[in-house]
Design a protein around this motif. Structure first.
Motif, short mmCIF file in Angstrom:
data_model
loop_
_atom_site.label_atom_id
_atom_site.label_comp_id
_atom_site.label_asym_id
_atom_site.label_seq_id
_atom_site.Cartn_x
_atom_site.Cartn_y
_atom_site.Cartn_z
N TRP A 120 0.75 -1.22 0.04
CA TRP A 120 -0.07 0.00 0.03
C TRP A 120 1.06 1.34 -0.14
O TRP A 120 0.34 2.21 -0.79
CB TRP A 120 -1.03 0.09 1.24
CG TRP A 120 -1.67 1.30 1.19
CD1 TRP A 120 -1.51 2.27 2.09
CD2 TRP A 120 -2.86 1.80 0.20
NE1 TRP A 120 -2.44 3.36 2.00
CE2 TRP A 120 -3.08 2.91 0.71
CE3 TRP A 120 -3.31 1.00 -0.66
CZ2 TRP A 120 -4.13 3.59 0.19
CZ3 TRP A 120 -4.41 1.71 -1.41
CH2 TRP A 120 -4.75 3.36 -0.97
N GLY B 117 -4.74 -5.02 -0.86
CA GLY B 117 -5.99 -5.46 -0.35
C GLY B 117 -6.07 -6.75 -0.18
O GLY B 117 -6.72 -7.33 0.89
N ALA C 213 -8.72 -3.51 9.65
CA ALA C 213 -9.92 -2.82 9.10
C ALA C 213 -10.07 -1.38 9.44
O ALA C 213 -10.30 -0.57 8.64
CB ALA C 213 -11.20 -3.63 8.90
N VAL D 66 -9.76 2.16 7.91
CA VAL D 66 -10.46 3.17 7.90
C VAL D 66 -10.31 4.34 8.36
O VAL D 66 -10.66 5.46 7.72
CB VAL D 66 -12.01 2.74 8.37
CG1 VAL D 66 -12.99 3.62 8.68
CG2 VAL D 66 -12.36 1.48 7.77
N TRP E 95 -7.83 6.26 6.26
CA TRP E 95 -8.59 6.86 4.89
C TRP E 95 -9.25 7.99 5.59
O TRP E 95 -9.20 9.17 4.47
CB TRP E 95 -9.75 6.00 4.44
CG TRP E 95 -10.37 6.47 3.23
CD1 TRP E 95 -10.20 6.58 1.90
CD2 TRP E 95 -11.71 7.09 3.63
NE1 TRP E 95 -11.04 7.41 1.50
CE2 TRP E 95 -12.15 7.54 1.87
CE3 TRP E 95 -12.53 7.14 4.87
CZ2 TRP E 95 -13.30 8.18 2.03
CZ3 TRP E 95 -13.90 7.84 4.44
CH2 TRP E 95 -14.22 8.17 3.11
N TRP F 155 -8.19 3.25 -3.02
CA TRP F 155 -8.71 3.03 -1.60
C TRP F 155 -9.93 1.88 -2.01
O TRP F 155 -9.95 0.94 -1.32
CB TRP F 155 -9.48 3.92 -0.78
CG TRP F 155 -8.40 4.64 0.26
CD1 TRP F 155 -7.87 5.95 0.11
CD2 TRP F 155 -7.71 4.05 1.29
NE1 TRP F 155 -6.87 6.13 0.86
CE2 TRP F 155 -6.90 5.10 1.67
CE3 TRP F 155 -7.87 2.95 1.91
CZ2 TRP F 155 -6.03 4.98 2.81
CZ3 TRP F 155 -7.15 2.52 3.15
CH2 TRP F 155 -6.21 3.91 3.40
N LEU F 156 -10.51 2.23 -3.31
CA LEU F 156 -11.73 1.39 -3.58
C LEU F 156 -11.23 0.04 -4.26
O LEU F 156 -11.58 -0.86 -3.92
CB LEU F 156 -12.48 2.21 -4.66
CG LEU F 156 -13.41 3.11 -4.22
CD1 LEU F 156 -13.82 3.81 -5.63
CD2 LEU F 156 -14.40 2.85 -3.38
N SER G 71 -10.03 -1.76 -1.26
CA SER G 71 -11.14 -2.63 -0.51
C SER G 71 -11.76 -3.73 -1.14
O SER G 71 -12.17 -4.69 -0.49
CB SER G 71 -12.03 -1.32 0.02
OG SER G 71 -11.89 -0.23 0.56
N ALA H 184 -9.50 -6.76 -0.73
CA ALA H 184 -9.71 -7.38 0.54
C ALA H 184 -10.97 -8.00 0.92
O ALA H 184 -11.05 -9.20 1.33
CB ALA H 184 -9.63 -6.14 1.66
N ILE H 185 -11.91 -7.51 0.39
CA ILE H 185 -13.22 -8.17 0.55
C ILE H 185 -13.31 -9.35 -0.32
O ILE H 185 -14.00 -10.60 0.17
CB ILE H 185 -14.28 -7.09 0.26
CG1 ILE H 185 -14.59 -5.93 1.09
CG2 ILE H 185 -15.73 -7.95 0.14
CD1 ILE H 185 -15.41 -4.83 0.80
#
Length: 665
Positions: free
Chosen positions: A162, A178, A195, A199, A202, A216-217, A220, A223-224
């Motif tokens: 990152w 991510g 997490a 957050v 960010w 960031w999107l 995320s 990661a998800i």
């Protein structure tokens, strides 16, 4: 090349990079040495959390492949699945169990180097790598088979990716970062707090107008996607996945005792003081109460936090690691027993960055004043002294009584005894477990309480054929071993032994629970062997069908001798007799031992006709004993002091109440 400058005066291309690589390799070798040397022997024993991981890995090899392991309060799966490879190749042994954390702990070193270099420079990277290689917290974590160890390099890699992605706005690296963070959810519960750190970082970036929305999107999303299978499982099995957290949380009334805020304040204070004053007191996690850093490194750590805060606006990722350090302390601040180094493992990916920043700043300030060479020497000496002092204390710690009890070494000793007797499994002599069983017919039994209470026993004896007490009938094998719980009725243990055998009785090691002040005996071992193994150098008959077949004498350390008497009875005895062995010199008593036969676990009223009992007695005796020394041996009832008498060859009772024999047969 500068115009007119000779080529011979130019620095060789890549020389600096090669020196950095060589230095990192040396640090890596030091770290590997500290993690791999005697990994199968130290810490002695296998703690139950390690054993449960091993048992689940063995179950995976047998076809059980869950996404989440619910035994032992629930555990994430990645570490367990990694354990399957060494266990499949080497068998169920401490070395195989701890090979994965040693490898992972070694690989953590370059991961920490990469993160520190991304945040600052190669100098900070090398210092952080050295601290990761040699600090007690990290070394200890790498020598114990707990799943938290694998969280550290994965989080370090995620953060390093990152940092590079946010600096260059490379969305592909953000996606990988991510995905790496999503993978950390499969390692240890504390990874979920990451997490919150991302957050908060960010939100800070957004407030500063520095939010990289696309990055960031993408982060995320990565990661998800990676974490989603476990996320779905957690939502569907919420109670199982948060069971342990609920037990130890300070929100639990049993923990805070109606003083929640006072408990929280105390936890925060103790956690912050752990850096320099008092660390974790649990011997499995730390040298009890030893702080993370010694004073000079603690100063460098504080300076590093200050420098990181100053550079946060202009250095990509610096805000994130500051937030990460604070947030990853929450698992220990919000639970009982703070500071708890295992729950605080989430700080390790970023922890060593801060003293590295402080030391590197000191190097840069000192270099113009005292010269580059002296600055380098002082820095190296400081780091080496820190490492040497820590490792010296850690080595002493590994041999301590506290580690012995905390890693439940007594249960490991029982497993070794059972495996050695049966001739299969890990027998304490090699790093691997042997599948080869003894050629001689043998049988072994274990008390259900021992088998159920000690997962390390079930792990190490995984492939050893054992029976549980009570046995349906006495074993018919020539040699039988029974491990009994000392604090329950021992008749089932004795009844499992075949008749007409030589019976030996010995006490196992001690064990002590985490909350217990005094140790206690773990088990009693009864062993039956062919009767011809008994020594028969006396053959003296006594009253009531008792015979003393023979005796043996051996020298023990600490000025002691062991006298083993071989008794046999031809008829049941109703009375419980005390055996005595007196050491005499020209009739004068110079040492003695009086006690029930079979250490009290095989008393005379439990003798069975035809059995021979090997009855051992320990006597304090000087290293040098006179040639005229003798042993007086006999049996009496307590408290009446009524003696059994030897029987003369004519069958008449002797007037003597003891048998006098030479000290050395």
């Amino acid at each position: 090349m500068a115009a007119g400058q000779p080529a011979s005066l130019q620095p060789r291309p890549g020389a600096r990079e090669r020196l950095l690589a060589l230095t990192l390799i040396v640090i890596l070798l030091i770290g590997a040495l500290l993690r791999f040397v005697e990994i199968g022997d130290l810490p002695l024993g296998i703690y139950r959390d390690e054993a449960y991981n091993g048992l689940d890995a063995l179950a995976v090899l047998e076809g059980h492949t869950p996404l989440f392991f619910e035994a032992n309060n629930g555990r994430e799966p990645l570490f367990v699945y990694l354990l399957t490879l060494p266990l499949a190749l080497l068998g169920a042994s401490p070395f195989a169990l701890r090979l994965v954390p040693a490898v992972v702990g070694t690989l953590t070193i370059p991961a920490v180097y990469w993160l520190a270099r991304e945040l600052s420079s190669p100098l900070e990277g090398l210092i952080a790598a050295f601290l990761a290689a040699t600090t007690v917290w990290s070394v200890n974590l790498s020598r114990v088979a707990v799943r938290a160890v694998i969280m550290v390099p994965i989080l370090a890699i995620s953060l390093a990716l990152w940092c590079r992605a946010s600096r260059s706005h490379a969305w592909r690296l953000a996606l990988l970062a991510g995905a790496a963070y999503g993978a950390s959810w499969y390692t240890y519960l504390a990874a979920r707090f990451g997490a919150l750190a991302f957050v908060i970082a960010w939100l800070i970036a957004w407030r500063r107008g520095q939010a990289w929305w696309k990055g960031w999107l993408v982060f995320s999303a990565g990661a998800i996607v990676v974490a989603s299978p476990l996320l779905w499982y957690m939502l569907a099995h919420w109670d199982a996945t948060v069971a342990r957290a609920s037990q130890v949380s300070i929100l639990n009334p049993a923990i805070h005792g109606e003083q929640l805020w006072r408990t929280l304040a105390g936890n925060i204070g103790r956690t912050l003081l752990a850096w320099v004053w008092r660390g974790d007191f649990i011997p499995r996690h730390n040298i009890p109460l030893r702080p993370v850093f010694q004073p000079l490194l603690a100063v460098a750590f504080a300076l590093g936090i200050y420098l990181a805060a100053r550079r946060a606006r202009r250095v990509a990722g610096m805000t994130l690691v500051l937030v990460f350090l604070a947030v990853m302390l929450l698992p220990t601040m919000l639970a009982e027993g703070a500071p708890h180094f295992l729950r605080g493992t989430g700080v390790l990916p970023v922890l060593y960055v801060f003293p590295a920043l402080g030391l590197a700043q000191g190097v840069r300030l000192a270099k113009p004043r005292i010269g580059q060479r002296l600055t380098g020497i002082i820095t190296i000496v400081l780091l080496v002294v820190h490492a040497a002092a820590g490792m010296h204390a850690y080595l002493q710690h590994l041999h301590s009584e506290a580690v012995y009890y905390n890693f439940e070494a007594g249960a490991t000793s029982l497993a070794v005894e059972l495996n050695a007797f049966m001739g299969t499994g890990w027998r304490g002599e090699a790093p691997t477990a042997s599948p080869q069983a003894s050629d001689e017919p043998r049988r072994a039994y274990v008390a259900p309480r021992l088998w159920g209470n000690w997962p390390s026993l079930r792990f190490l004896c995984h492939n050893t054929e054992l029976g549980l007490l009570p046995a349906t009938e006495p074993a018919s094998a020539q040699r039988v071993l029974v491990a009994a719980w000392p604090y329950e009725d021992l008749r089932p243990a004795r009844e499992a032994l075949p008749r007409d055998r030589l019976i030996g009785v010995r006490e196992g090691p001690l064990e002590r629970g985490d909350l217990e002040a005094e140790p206690r005996l773990l088990y009693i071992a009864f062993e039956a062997a062919p009767p011809e193994d008994a020594t028969a150098n006396v053959n003296q008959r006594w009253q009531h069908g008792v015979s003393l077949l023979g005796y043996e004498v051996s020298r023990l350390p600490n000025q002691q001798i062991c006298v083993t008497l071989f008794w046999r009875c031809d008829q049941p005895l109703e009375a419980n007799y005390v055996a005595f062995v007196h050491l005499l010199d020209e009739g004068a008593l110079i040492g003695q031992h009086d006690g029930p036969t079979g250490l009290g676990y095989y008393p005379t009223d439990a003798w069975r006709p035809g059995d021979v009992l090997a009855d051992s007695h320990i006597i304090d005796a000087a290293d040098s004993l006179p040639e005229t020394a003798q042993l007086a041996i006999g049996l009496y009832q307590y408290p009446t002091m009524e003696h059994l008498h030897p029987v003369l060859p004519s069958g008449l009772r002797s007037d003597a109440d003891q048998l006098v024999l030479p000290l050395w047969p």
